[in-house]
Structure formats: structure tokens, C-alpha cells
Design an enzyme around this catalytic site. Sequence first.
Site, short mmCIF file in Angstrom:
data_model
loop_
_atom_site.label_atom_id
_atom_site.label_comp_id
_atom_site.label_asym_id
_atom_site.label_seq_id
_atom_site.Cartn_x
_atom_site.Cartn_y
_atom_site.Cartn_z
CB CYS A 1 -96.17 102.72 -25.73
SG CYS A 1 -96.92 101.16 -26.21
CG HIS B 1 -110.19 107.43 -33.66
ND1 HIS B 1 -110.61 108.65 -34.17
CD2 HIS B 1 -109.22 106.99 -34.49
CE1 HIS B 1 -109.92 108.92 -35.27
NE2 HIS B 1 -109.07 107.93 -35.48
CD GLU C 1 -101.56 95.35 -28.02
OE1 GLU C 1 -102.29 96.36 -27.95
OE2 GLU C 1 -100.83 95.13 -28.99
NE ARG D 1 -100.19 106.36 -31.92
CZ ARG D 1 -100.46 107.34 -31.05
NH1 ARG D 1 -101.19 107.09 -29.98
NH2 ARG D 1 -99.99 108.56 -31.24
NE ARG E 1 -99.47 99.81 -32.59
CZ ARG E 1 -100.43 100.38 -31.85
NH1 ARG E 1 -100.51 100.12 -30.56
NH2 ARG E 1 -101.29 101.21 -32.41
N GLY F 1 -98.70 97.87 -23.70
CA GLY F 1 -99.81 98.67 -24.23
C GLY F 1 -100.93 98.70 -23.22
CB THR F 2 -101.19 100.50 -20.00
OG1 THR F 2 -100.97 101.81 -20.54
CG2 THR F 2 -99.88 99.96 -19.45
CG ASN F 3 -104.35 103.10 -23.97
OD1 ASN F 3 -104.13 103.54 -22.85
ND2 ASN F 3 -104.09 103.78 -25.06
CG ASP F 4 -105.93 97.19 -26.80
OD1 ASP F 4 -107.17 97.16 -26.72
OD2 ASP F 4 -105.33 97.53 -27.83
#
Length: 857
Positions: free
Chosen positions: A806, A441, A719, A547, A602, A740-743
Site C-alpha cells: 500500500c 505529506h 513497515e 488512513r 488502518r 508499507g513500502t514508504n516507511d
Amino acid sequence: MSITDRHSGTLAQTHTPSHALVPYGQGRIRGLDAGELGTHGIAMDRLVALGLPVVPGLTVPAGSAGSLCEPGTARAALDLVEQLSGRRIGDRSRPLLLRLSASASTEVAGLPPDLACIGITPADADGIRAVIGRDDVLYDVWAATVRMIAEYALEVPAPELDDASLDAPDPRARVDALLSTVARHAERPYPDDPAEQLALAARAVLGRWASPRARRSRKAQRLPAELGIALHVQAVRIGPWDHSGFGTAVSRHPDSGRFSPQGSFFRGVRRSAPPPRTGEPLEKLGGSAALLEHSLLTLERHLHAPVTVDFEVRDGEISLLAASAQSRPPLRAAVCLAADLAGDGALDRAEAVRRISPAQVQELLHPQLRLTGGEQLLVKGLPASPGAATGAIVLSSERALELAADGTQVVLVAHETTPADVPGMLAAVAVLTGSGGIASHAAVVARGAGKPAVCGAEGLRADRAAGTVQIGDRVLREGDAVSLDGRTGAVYEGTLSVSVAGPPPELSTLLEWADGMRRLGVRANADTAAEVSTAVALGAEGVGLCRTEHQFLGDRLPLIRRVILAADAAARDEALSALEQAQHEDFKALLTAVGDRPVTVRLLDAPLHEFLPAAGEAQDAAEEQRAAALREANPMLGLRGVRLALLHERLYPAQAEALFTAWADVAATGVRPELEVMIPLVSLPEELAAAAAYVRGAAEAVAARTGVEVPYRLGTMIETPRAALLAGELAEHAEFFSFGTNDLTQLTYGFSRDDVERQVLASYQERGFLTASPFARLDPHGVGALIALAVERARSVRPDIKLGVCGEHGGDPESIAFCDGLGLDYVSCSAHRVPVARMAAAHSAVLEQRDESGSAR
């Protein structure tokens, strides 16, 4: 032998092989390369070929360097330099001395120093001094030359020479003392004959190069111990102090980067060590300044790099002693030169763009710490958001807001941050956390706000109650100053100097050229109108990720909390109505800032724990009980995204109606954003179908109420690995995908993006398991393979489906190249990384063109 005797013959009568003496400018003509001519000989050849004025001189190639130790070769070299310079050694009206220097085939540390007073004798010293008009400079350089020849050629013990130098602090007396020491301890006195002096100087230079210390230095530089050196004999033309001297100049101003010769000019005779005095500005060169400027400009156009030159001026005439491209020029200089060269036609635009890396773009966009080496490092964490800042420690969002309002620069320090901390994060100049990674975060919010952040600082303990921060065995108090570098993850004690960010306008020119070369679109992750405005100013073509949960921060947090913790349906409907009204205003401002560009909104996706009150912070016991019932052991895999919307069935319709109504209001002003509505965290086609029905119902309701049918695309965020595998089925319901490549990285690896980086990934990188954090650089083999599979399956069902990325990988150059190779339509990243992504996408396109054509266009 007298001067007259030496010049009664001709150069052709010497018995020296012609290849042993190579006048400047003839090396390449004779087929010699850097291995023989050394870097200096090559540079002087280049200067002659460009028609620039050079000091008269010659090179003894590396393979023949030892021959200069022989009197015959030395005499021939002396005669040749006299012919080239039009002067004679011993001439009292226009004196000439010699300088001997050395260079290897590559740049190397530890070369012997120049010997610059070869040819002088005690008998003619007064005459030379009278021409110069000053004692100190001549004798100081002469003493240094005698000292080195005595030790390395005449084998006088170094301690004896040291004693002689220390006992005679006056330069003139030092020369006398050194000559007397040589007479006492050497097999023969220091010679008066200039050719013998040159031969001994060559022996001294080669002897020092062969010394154990020099060989150790080469070993440390991973160079061959037997690396040869070329010797260079130059004319030192003596002239009056007021009209003669030497200096060094660079072609570009280090701060602005623009072409503007900078440097210093020193009176007297040049030597290896920098003069102990301050030089004069180049303007003191008078008429010679114009020729120096011409030389620098010519060299830049030839070398395609900012350049440095050494020069001398004698009797108002300037000559170049050396010239080279700067190996590490100031970044602004490199940017300005690339634009200038392309503007002049010396480079094509693709090459100019290619010369500036995405990392350099990022460096220009963010402040940097000015480090001197004496800083006290407190801790090293993860480089979560680039830039640098210094400020007073604060331990709460409230304190950050309070001090920032008074103009105090503060650094927010916390174990980890939550949505409630966002106002304080935005008020602070930087953020430091003890936990979390580059996808946490704190990192995401800091990057979006363009603020430096260091996360996962090991051993950091923030104690709000005590007002202290413990880092290892160090304890700092709230209010103490710290400085951090979000590019390296370093945190220092105290207030350090910070450079001001500000790229030259030429960077905008290069980025505009880059835009014309890239295939891949570049959008921004932006949640507010202010962030959109920043992103557009930095070249974003639209918003790739809004977001909506980030709109429920600070004062807005109770709105979403009331929805989730509502005691009954009536309370929930009332809370949803307030939420819809607030979001309508947010969306209206956002869409106005977007203009006619695309914008992907989103719907709500955040781990539930980010919205729940902490223990003891609920409004009453009943709310505390409801919150406790909703707390999860693993909230990242719990009730979030589409799952929350399916349990709170009015949530997405309320958001969608607010969005569509805002679009209708903005469209009435003539602005028509290209709206895309995205459903997050889908794993089942049925989830997407149900959520899509909510959105379509909201659109129909708005159309019935306003008479406006809002044009929009509906899509989903990929994701979860299952979503990637079922991309074909999802494409039946979706007009676009955004990865959503982070998740997706988190779920593919089974890594917690908040915890794993500091404890696991650092060890994995040290052991060579990973070359980079997969949260920073897209994993092409696992996560990338899933994306490639999803792309293939989605396009097989819907060929015109729009595909983008993203996650934060959208701002990483290597990840961008991978996405470009898959044929994605765009990447989306934090606003302040947009220029980096633009340049990276252009580099990818240029590289692809080079691969296809076999050469740069």
C-alpha cells in the site's frame, strides 16, 4: 538525340546490368534488403505488394548508385520509367518529367533534397506550362533543380549561383539567370538531353551526400561516415492545375485518435521544401479521397501503426509517393488503433494491451503543459504528483480557500505542508514546496487528490509575512502566475497553455482487457467517500489503505489534538467520545461508497508533530506546555502508530467501535463491505497482540450493543525491517499483511523520506549509485529482499494469509512487476494511479506468459 531516336531501340538493347535498375515492387523478389533498397525502396515494395497505387518508378540500389552517374545507366533508367508510366518525356499532350530522390538503410537527417524537374528544356517549358496552366510552380521547382546540379555536379561556385538567384526574384527569370551562370562558369552548359540531366542529378545528389557537412551530420547521428544511399527515379506526370497536385496525409485525427484521414493537398509539382502557401483540405481530392482512405486503412492494418503517406494526383488519379509508420504518433491515436486492430482481429488482445505502456496511460489521465521552447524556467524540483496546472501564487491555506471560492486558480506554495494545510491544498490547482520528497505529506495528499505537485524545489523560500517567494535570485509576489509540471518537476514563470486531460473511450476498452489478463489485484489508497468514488470509477477493486489520520484534517484537526493534549482522563474521555462520533459518520460514508468491495482501514498512524499546534498556537499556556513536552527530535521514529495507541489505550478501541458500528449501519441497507482492520508500525509481536485485543474488544462491545457480529480480518502493516524479519511470528496474530513500502524504504536505508531526496538522492543518481529514487521505485535488492523474506515466513505459518502493498510503489510499473513476481495478492495506490497499476499488472502477466511460452499468446 531526338525523342524518336531514343525510343527506336528497346530496353533490352541497353548495356546496363539488370540488377542496377529495380522497378518498385521487385526489390524483395530479387532478394534485396533495406541496405540496398533504402527505406524508400522498401516502403514502395510494400505498397506494391499490398496492391496500392504507387507512382511509377525504380530504385538504383546503394551498391550501384554511382552507376546512375553514367549516361548509359541514366538513359536506361529514363526508358524504364517511361515504360512504367506509359508516358514520354517531351510529349506535349501528356508531359512527363523525372524526380530523383535518395534514402539510406535507416531514417537519417540530412538527406539531399529531391530534384523534381529532370527532363525539362527551355524549348518545351512553355508547352508544359500551358498544360499546368500556371507559371510560378513549374519555374520555382525547376530553378531549385538547376541550382543543385550546377553546384554539386557542374562545380559552379556557390556564390555565383546565390547572386544569380538573388538578382532574379521572379522564378522564370531565376531559371534563365541560373542557366546563364552555368554557361559562363561550367565546363559545359546545362544539358537539354534528359538522360544527361538525370546523370548529372545523380552526381549532384551523391556529391552532396559526400560533402564534409553531410559527413559531419552523420557523425553527429552516430552513423557511419561511409553510409550508402539508394537512388530513386520517379515519374512526374504533368497535368492541369485544377486536376493535379500532391499532398501528405495521416491516418488518424491527432485530437480524437480515431481513423479520420487528415492532411493538405497542394496544386502543382512537388518539391522537397514545404510549399509556402496553405494547402487545401483533403475533401478537395474528390473521387480520389476514397482511394486515399482505403490506402491509409490498408497500411494501418499491415503496419499495425498510425501511418503517414505522401501522394500525388494527376488527371484525377492518385498515386502514393511514400508511406511510413509514424515513429511517434499522437498518444490517443496509438490507443484507438490498438483497440481497433484487436477489434478487427488484426491483433490479439494481449498484444493490443502490451502496445500501450503504463506511462502512456498516466499521460492520458493528466493535463500536460504545451511547451514551445520559449518558457522561463524558474526551478526544477521533484516530480511528486503528475499533471500540470497554472495559477496565482498563494502562501497560505486560508488565502487559497478565499481566492478559489471566487473562481481563481491558485498554486499553494509553502516550505512544507501539514495536515492543517489540506483544505487549501484541495482548493488549489497545484502544490509547490521547497522541501520534502515524493513520499512527503504534500506529495501523498496531492496524489490522493489527483493534483499536480512539485516538491523539494531547491532554493525556494516562501515568506508569508512579506508575501513573497524567492527562487534563487528571483523574487515573486503572492498573486504572480506560475505554471508547473508534476511529471517532470519543472516550474515556469507566467501562465502557460495546459492541455485538457481526457483519454478516449478506447482506453477503457484496453483496461478492461487488461483486467482479464492480470493476476494481481489493484486497490486504491482512499480516505474519504469522494476519493473512494473516484477510485472505483477508475477501476479500483476496493480500498487497500484508508488512513484514518487523514480524516482529522482541517476542521477535524482539533478532535485528535484534544485527545493527545487532554489535561486529564476526563477530558480525554470527552475528546474520545467526540472523535468516535465524528469517525462513525466518516466511516459510514466511506463504507457506503466502498459497497461490497474489500476495504482496509488502518488505525491511527501519523507522526505526532503533525497533530501538535505550532509554537504560539496553543489555546493556553498549559496546553502549550503539554505540547512542548510531546515534541520530538525525530518524530518519524517517535510516538506514532501502535506506540501511540498503547499509551492512549482508549484511542484504538474508540476508532474500532466507530468503524464496526458504521459497518453495522451500512450492512442494514444491504451493503456488506469486506472489512479489514490494520495495525500500523508494529515491530514486536507483543505490540500486535495487545492492539489486536483492543480491536477484538471493540467488536465484542458493538456486538453486545447492536446484536451485529461484524465480520472482519485483522492484520498489520509491515513497515519496519524487524516486522519483516519476524513475519512468521506476526502471522500468528494477523490474517493479512500490507507492506508499507514508504516507511519500510525509509527505515531500511536510514533515509529521511522528507529530506534525503533533494540533497542526497539526486547526487547519488548523478554518480550512478542509484538508478532511481528508492521512494519512487521499489529497491529489489534491499527492501525487496525484506518483503520476499517476509512473504516466505508469513506463508510458512499461515498459507492463506493475504498480502498486499500500500505504499506509493503500488503505482509504479516496475515495482508492480516485482510484487507480481513475489505472488502478492494486490497492490494499492493513489486513486488517480489505479489505471496505471491495472495496465502495469497486465503487462507483468503478459510478459510472464511470453517467458513461459516463448512467444506472445
